[in-house]
Design a protein around this motif. Structure first.
Motif, PDB file in Angstrom:
ATOM      1  N   TYR A 122      50.178  -7.138  92.654  1.00 45.94           N
ATOM      2  CA  TYR A 122      49.216  -7.282  92.394  1.00 45.94           C
ATOM      3  C   TYR A 122      48.405  -7.048  93.763  1.00 45.94           C
ATOM      4  O   TYR A 122      48.105  -6.533  94.327  1.00 45.94           O
ATOM      5  CB  TYR A 122      48.517  -7.753  91.629  1.00 45.94           C
ATOM      6  N   LYS A 126      46.916  -3.531  95.431  1.00 47.62           N
ATOM      7  CA  LYS A 126      45.628  -3.777  95.092  1.00 47.62           C
ATOM      8  C   LYS A 126      44.731  -3.082  96.707  1.00 47.62           C
ATOM      9  O   LYS A 126      43.815  -2.967  96.396  1.00 47.62           O
ATOM     10  CB  LYS A 126      44.815  -4.673  94.972  1.00 47.62           C
ATOM     11  N   ASN A 134      39.288   0.939  90.509  1.00 49.59           N
ATOM     12  CA  ASN A 134      38.526  -1.086  90.599  1.00 49.59           C
ATOM     13  C   ASN A 134      40.149  -2.130  89.612  1.00 49.59           C
ATOM     14  O   ASN A 134      39.623  -2.814  90.934  1.00 49.59           O
ATOM     15  CB  ASN A 134      37.083  -0.849  89.087  1.00 49.59           C
ATOM     16  N   ASP A 135      40.539  -0.963  89.723  1.00 49.86           N
ATOM     17  CA  ASP A 135      41.183  -1.959  89.338  1.00 49.86           C
ATOM     18  C   ASP A 135      42.374  -1.433  88.353  1.00 49.86           C
ATOM     19  O   ASP A 135      43.393  -0.616  88.259  1.00 49.86           O
ATOM     20  CB  ASP A 135      40.486  -3.072  88.310  1.00 49.86           C
TER      21      ASP A 135
END
Length: 292
Positions: A122, A126, A134-135
């Protein structure tokens, strides 16, 4: 808006565990992205997801040895430019590795688990997402296997890709078909034989004294461990691993040669007139077949 891709890629790696030793694993990666639509009315182009994110996963996690750096039984030492030594300290079951840094994935965790690998991935992904995303949500899962399977680790020094790394692996089903019918008992027996196994090639064997050992490598000797050493395009690789967690083959450990080896070994348990078909996998959805 959410965008998802299932079965984005398969991560074929090995990891260090204080209980199981070196464990070969195959994880299927699913990903979901949330964000605003861009100028193309997309969160992210599917082609870009598959190419860019898969490349990041391949570069940072796939075909590497995952090392839990917070484990009290693990020591990672930089030895020379671009190389590190890794020691898993567990008495006569200890593991010592010396290899290029690119063959290692250092995970900031006490143990390698699906959760700790997702957290590691992650953070990497990211940081590379476009501003409109956004995510993201990551799912790692193992293949649903109907029957026996084993975890194995190996290295292929003649490979011109990342398979040359001496400690990567797979979680693999096995199908043993005797006279036209699968034999679940034979499958379970062989899977037990290769549970959390390291498969080494005899031509890569050396002595413990020939390895770049350090003071952390305690409890390791030629009596208890096999030593392997080879030079491949990415550099020099060295490994010491307990004999009771290793099987040494006369050949390389490509899936084509492994399936022939399995067939020869299983055939010894059968009558001469019995027909044997072996379907051996290298991770998820790929493998080789041998007939005896």
């Amino acid at each position: 808006m959410n965008l998802f891709v299932r079965d984005l890629t398969v991560i074929d790696s090995s990891y260090l565990c204080d209980k199981r030793g070196m464990v070969g694993e195959s994880w299927i990666l699913d990903i979901s992205l949330s964000g605003e639509l861009n100028e193309m009315s997309m969160v992210l182009d599917f082609g870009q997801v598959k190419k860019q994110i898969k490349q990041l996963v391949d570069n940072h996690v796939d075909h590497k040895l995952l090392v839990p750096t917070k484990s009290k039984q693990v020591c990672v030492t930089s030895t020379q430019q671009g190389y590190s030594a890794v020691d898993l300290i567990r008495g006569e079951q200890g593991i010592h590795l010396h290899c290029p840094d690119e063959a290692l994935c250092l995970v900031d965790a006490n143990r390698i688990t699906i959760s700790s690998v997702i957290k590691h991935l992650y953070a990497i992904l990211k940081a590379h997402l476009p501003q409109n995303v956004n995510d993201l949500e990551l799912t790692l899962r193992t293949e649903n296997i109907d029957g026996a399977f084993y975890h194995y680790s190996h290295g292929l020094k003649k490979h011109d890709g990342n398979c040359q790394r001496i400690a990567h692996g797979h979680r693999s089903p096995i199908e043993l078909i005797v006279d036209g019918a699968r034999d679940s008992q034979l499958e379970a027996q062989f899977a037990s034989r290769w549970r959390d196994i390291y498969l080494g090639s005899k031509e890569d064997q050396t002595t413990i004294a020939d390895l770049s050992m350090n003071t952390r490598s305690t409890g390791i000797s030629d009596d208890t461990h096999y030593a392997f050493k080879y030079t491949a395009p990415q550099g020099q690789f060295e490994l010491a691993i307990a004999k009771n967690e290793t099987e040494v083959l006369e050949s390389d450990t490509t899936i084509e040669l492994l399936v022939n080896y399995i067939a020869d070994e299983v055939k010894k348990e059968l009558k001469n007139e019995q027909h044997l078909k072996v379907v051996a996998y290298e991770g998820v959805g790929k493998g080789a077949i041998a007939v005896r």
